[in-house]
Design a protein around this motif. Sequence first.
Motif, PDB file in Angstrom:
ATOM      1  N   GLY A   1      -2.317  65.242 112.772  1.00 48.21           N
ATOM      2  CA  GLY A   1      -2.105  64.693 111.447  1.00 48.21           C
ATOM      3  C   GLY A   1      -3.289  63.836 111.037  1.00 48.21           C
ATOM      4  N   LEU A   2      -3.051  62.946 110.049  1.00 47.05           N
ATOM      5  CA  LEU A   2      -4.134  62.142 109.493  1.00 47.05           C
ATOM      6  C   LEU A   2      -4.104  60.676 109.933  1.00 47.05           C
ATOM      7  N   MET A   3      -3.148  60.324 110.780  1.00 46.51           N
ATOM      8  CA  MET A   3      -2.988  58.926 111.174  1.00 46.51           C
ATOM      9  C   MET A   3      -4.259  58.324 111.765  1.00 46.51           C
ATOM     10  N   ASP A   4      -4.877  59.001 112.727  1.00 47.42           N
ATOM     11  CA  ASP A   4      -6.020  58.430 113.439  1.00 47.42           C
ATOM     12  C   ASP A   4      -7.142  58.084 112.470  1.00 47.42           C
ATOM     13  N   GLN A   5      -7.506  59.048 111.658  1.00 46.21           N
ATOM     14  CA  GLN A   5      -8.653  58.866 110.776  1.00 46.21           C
ATOM     15  C   GLN A   5      -8.375  57.822 109.692  1.00 46.21           C
ATOM     16  N   TYR A   6      -7.186  57.857 109.113  1.00 40.66           N
ATOM     17  CA  TYR A   6      -6.846  56.909 108.048  1.00 40.66           C
ATOM     18  C   TYR A   6      -6.779  55.477 108.577  1.00 40.66           C
ATOM     19  N   SER A   7      -6.156  55.300 109.733  1.00 45.86           N
ATOM     20  CA  SER A   7      -6.012  53.944 110.265  1.00 45.86           C
ATOM     21  C   SER A   7      -7.356  53.382 110.713  1.00 45.86           C
ATOM     22  N   ILE A   8      -8.180  54.185 111.354  1.00 45.98           N
ATOM     23  CA  ILE A   8      -9.480  53.710 111.820  1.00 45.98           C
ATOM     24  C   ILE A   8     -10.382  53.359 110.643  1.00 45.98           C
TER      25      ILE A   8
ATOM     26  N   LEU B   1       6.166  62.579 107.864  1.00 50.56           N
ATOM     27  CA  LEU B   1       6.873  61.306 107.969  1.00 50.56           C
ATOM     28  C   LEU B   1       5.878  60.174 108.232  1.00 50.56           C
ATOM     29  N   PRO B   2       6.253  58.940 107.926  1.00 55.43           N
ATOM     30  CA  PRO B   2       5.301  57.830 108.008  1.00 55.43           C
ATOM     31  C   PRO B   2       5.057  57.354 109.431  1.00 55.43           C
ATOM     32  N   VAL B   3       3.955  56.625 109.582  1.00 56.30           N
ATOM     33  CA  VAL B   3       3.586  56.026 110.861  1.00 56.30           C
ATOM     34  C   VAL B   3       3.094  54.606 110.612  1.00 56.30           C
ATOM     35  N   ILE B   4       3.104  53.813 111.674  1.00 61.76           N
ATOM     36  CA  ILE B   4       2.511  52.476 111.637  1.00 61.76           C
ATOM     37  C   ILE B   4       1.463  52.421 112.743  1.00 61.76           C
TER      38      ILE B   4
ATOM     39  N   PHE C   1       0.990  50.773 107.311  1.00 60.90           N
ATOM     40  CA  PHE C   1       2.026  51.799 107.198  1.00 60.90           C
ATOM     41  C   PHE C   1       1.416  52.932 106.393  1.00 60.90           C
ATOM     42  N   ILE C   2       1.476  54.160 106.928  1.00 57.39           N
ATOM     43  CA  ILE C   2       0.862  55.296 106.256  1.00 57.39           C
ATOM     44  C   ILE C   2       1.939  56.279 105.818  1.00 57.39           C
ATOM     45  N   ASP C   3       2.026  56.506 104.514  1.00 56.02           N
ATOM     46  CA  ASP C   3       2.846  57.590 103.968  1.00 56.02           C
ATOM     47  C   ASP C   3       2.009  58.850 104.121  1.00 56.02           C
ATOM     48  N   THR C   4       2.331  59.672 105.115  1.00 57.57           N
ATOM     49  CA  THR C   4       1.461  60.791 105.453  1.00 57.57           C
ATOM     50  C   THR C   4       1.573  61.947 104.467  1.00 57.57           C
ATOM     51  N   GLN C   5       2.594  61.965 103.635  1.00 52.32           N
ATOM     52  CA  GLN C   5       2.688  62.996 102.600  1.00 52.32           C
ATOM     53  C   GLN C   5       1.769  62.682 101.436  1.00 52.32           C
ATOM     54  N   LYS C   6       1.773  61.440 101.002  1.00 52.82           N
ATOM     55  CA  LYS C   6       0.973  61.043  99.847  1.00 52.82           C
ATOM     56  C   LYS C   6      -0.397  60.496 100.230  1.00 52.82           C
TER      57      LYS C   6
END
Length: 351
Positions: free
Chosen positions: A151-158, A22-25, A165-170
């Motif tokens: 998940g991938l939120m930390d690395q992608y956002s940094i 699911l997505p995150v901000i 807004f991160i679509d964590t599936q795609k």
Amino acid sequence: MINIRVPARICFYGDHQDYLGLPVIAGTIDRYINISATLNHTDRFEIQLKDIGTRRTINFNDSLEEVDEGDYFLSAIAVLKKSGLHLKHGYTVEIEGNIPLNAGLSSSSALTVAWIRFLLSSQEFPKTWTNKQVGHWAYEAEVLFFNQPGGLMDQYSIAQGGLIFIDTQKGETTKLSTKLGKLVVSESGLPKKTLDVLKNGRVYGQKAIKAVKQQYPDFNMKLASADDYEKYKHAVPEKYRAHWYAAVHNYQITKKAKKELLRENPDIKFLGGLMNAHQDILQNQIQNTPQPMIKMMEAAREAGALGTKIVGSGGGGCMVALVVEENMERVVQAFLSQGAKDAYEVNLTSS
């Protein structure tokens, strides 16, 4: 000399959602990990971690077959080598920063991203790369390499910076407005319990969704509405219902926040309310917020904070408050009065 600076991150909406697909901000703030490096004409990296007073030597011929758990220096080298990195130039490296350690602002991911950027800048690499690719390499080095539950939120956002807004599936990202009001970060002084909280959140959330799909194969979590909590609750074992509630309702909060943050001038009072709703789920369903931190955030809201939430996986660490300028100092003092280790203003950084 090579100088690298990489920011900390805050998840504003969608905590404990990325490993459910699911997505995150999330956004980056003006607290940093800094790397400075000079050529030493050897076949090794001489690394000084100044904030914790330790030193590390990495020889270019070090084996990457058995990397100790959490050794992101070596895992990052291993990941980049698979993409064509050749270690050719030795450096003396100094690393320091002002991101609080083990406190929810992702100091470890910031260090991993900084280290990857240093390797790409200092060594022979045959390809061009994007910020998104840097984030994915960091995700591989921290999570996939060690089969960790994050998940991938930390690395992608940094790696990408700004508020996204991160679509964590795609793995797709959308830039959002950084007009989020003023921000206060407070360090609780309580140590995080990252892996335990993440493991329970991930396993329970995944099992809740799996239970629904077993009875309703056509159910698609990405299409879920708030009504689906009650609609499918009977299919979820009692043990996982709190995490079913969290999955459904946190997803709705994140979608509402995205819609607001796509506006040119978002309503920060509305966003503060969404932040409070998100925190309510984190502390009551995910149960990742110790009672002392709950009291600190209550005091901050009484002092005028529009919204407050715990930052990171939980169990301790930092909190963030969304405030207006005139209440900034009152909110800072409210955190401190309830025993917080520190509290201070931070700003979102640009991409």
